[in-house]
Design a protein around this motif. Structure first.
Motif, PDB file in Angstrom:
ATOM      1  N   GLU A 145       0.832  -1.210   0.000  1.00 12.23           N
ATOM      2  CA  GLU A 145       0.000   0.000   0.000  1.00 12.23           C
ATOM      3  C   GLU A 145       0.865   1.257   0.000  1.00 12.23           C
ATOM      4  O   GLU A 145       0.530   2.233  -0.676  1.00 12.23           O
ATOM      5  N   ARG A 146       1.980   1.248   0.747  1.00  8.20           N
ATOM      6  CA  ARG A 146       2.867   2.414   0.756  1.00  8.20           C
ATOM      7  C   ARG A 146       3.490   2.618  -0.615  1.00  8.20           C
ATOM      8  O   ARG A 146       3.643   3.755  -1.083  1.00  8.20           O
ATOM      9  N   THR A 147       3.856   1.528  -1.269  1.00  7.17           N
ATOM     10  CA  THR A 147       4.453   1.632  -2.610  1.00  7.17           C
ATOM     11  C   THR A 147       3.457   2.181  -3.619  1.00  7.17           C
ATOM     12  O   THR A 147       3.830   2.916  -4.554  1.00  7.17           O
ATOM     13  N   ALA A 148       2.192   1.846  -3.435  1.00 10.37           N
ATOM     14  CA  ALA A 148       1.166   2.281  -4.381  1.00 10.37           C
ATOM     15  C   ALA A 148       0.780   3.740  -4.210  1.00 10.37           C
ATOM     16  O   ALA A 148       0.167   4.348  -5.088  1.00 10.37           O
ATOM     17  N   GLU A 149       1.091   4.345  -3.075  1.00 12.81           N
ATOM     18  CA  GLU A 149       0.716   5.745  -2.809  1.00 12.81           C
ATOM     19  C   GLU A 149       1.521   6.731  -3.656  1.00 12.81           C
ATOM     20  O   GLU A 149       2.679   6.482  -3.966  1.00 12.81           O
TER      21      GLU A 149
END
Length: 318
Positions: free
Chosen positions: A314-318
């Motif tokens: 999720e952090r990578t997708a932000e």
């Protein structure tokens, strides 16, 4: 449980498909994040000696030979249960682990599920379990085995099976690989595999094959109960020059005469840093005493790793 007993069956009469029974919602809960899918409750699992013919469905959908008891039936449910209770039953935890359960020789998915009643209660906090039935029928020559006994492969020339057989063939193994792939395509991906006896031997083989990048799917951990190395000649290459790196839990009995503990320890030695637990009894899935905490701790670790992985994604997708 009759892992060490042999049965016979005509190879020409092998069923063309397997039975998969699941108590898992149709929404994927693996570390991958495919779009959710929904399905009404499927018909009950067949119990005849002939498995149902193959069904076709797109990945993520539940075909007719899959069943689910986590999602309430749509037939007359509104007249027997309150809306609040129905909403509670429909609620799922998308972060729970998904585990594919693989039965032993002369068992089947439905019977394995029934025998894991206490185990299901232990792991319910962390995981949804799915049960898959082997594609090959065997004859119960003892008269005391499970209805519709099945095997994952035969390792003798007369189409019988023994876990202690060394150097034999593995008739029907290709069909078994296709059966597992069908389960993965329709209800996977799965976070982990759980196997008992011959099913545990199969889980060890699949883990070894994954380590060598020979599978079209992936899983993250294994639970192996009364497991052992396959003695079939065609399987030996999977274990060679191969330390399996995924997390593993190995449970086996000190007095197991069907699969002696030395056989289970030999399989565990193929894994990097395996978690092992030896119970004082024989050939079955233990659920009481100290082993309960072993299951809980192992699955809690796998659950936590999954949460961390999801957060990183999720952090990578932000």
């Amino acid at each position: 449980m009759s892992e060490g007993q042999s049965g016979s069956s005509s190879a020409s009469n092998l069923p063309s498909a397997s039975i998969i029974d699941t108590e898992m919602p149709s929404v994927s809960t693996s570390s991958e994040t495919p779009s959710p899918s929904t399905s009404t409750e499927a018909p009950a699992t067949a119990t005849s000696s002939e498995a149902p013919s193959a069904t076709t469905s797109s990945p993520g959908q539940i075909p007719a030979n899959f069943t689910s008891n986590s999602v309430p039936s749509t037939s007359n449910s509104s007249t027997t249960k309150s809306p609040d209770k129905l909403e509670k039953e429909k609620k799922i935890d998308p972060m729970k682990l998904k585990i594919l359960c693989i039965h032993g020789h002369k068992q089947n998915g439905a019977k394995f599920r029934a025998k894991l009643g206490a185990f299901r209660k232990i792991v319910d906090k962390y995981a949804y379990l799915t049960y898959i039935t082997a594609p090959h029928a065997v004859a119960d020559t003892t008269g005391g085995g499970d209805q519709d006994p099945r095997t994952w492969w035969y390792n003798t020339e007369d189409n019988s099976y023994s876990g202690k057989c060394l150097g034999g063939p593995a008739y029907g193994f290709e069909e078994t690989l296709q059966t597992i792939k069908t389960g993965m395509d329709n209800l996977g991906p799965f976070d982990g595999l759980l196997g008992f006896s011959q099913g545990a031997c199969l889980v060890g083989l699949l883990a070894a094959m994954q380590q060598k990048r020979l599978l079209p799917y992936r899983f993250r951990f294994v639970i192996i109960i009364s497991g052992y190395l396959s003695g079939s000649l065609v399987h030996r290459g999977f274990y060679e020059h191969n330390i399996i790196t995924i997390p593993s839990l190995h449970v086996y009995g000190e007095t197991d005469s069907t699969i002696p503990k030395e056989m289970s320890e030999c399989l565990a030695s193929k894994f990097n840093d395996p978690v092992t637990f030896e119970h004082p009894n024989g050939h079955y899935v233990p659920v009481s005493g100290a082993v309960k905490a072993i299951y809980e701790d192992f699955l809690a670790d796998m659950y936590q790793q999954r949460l961390i992985y999801r957060q990183e994604v999720e952090r990578t997708a932000e």
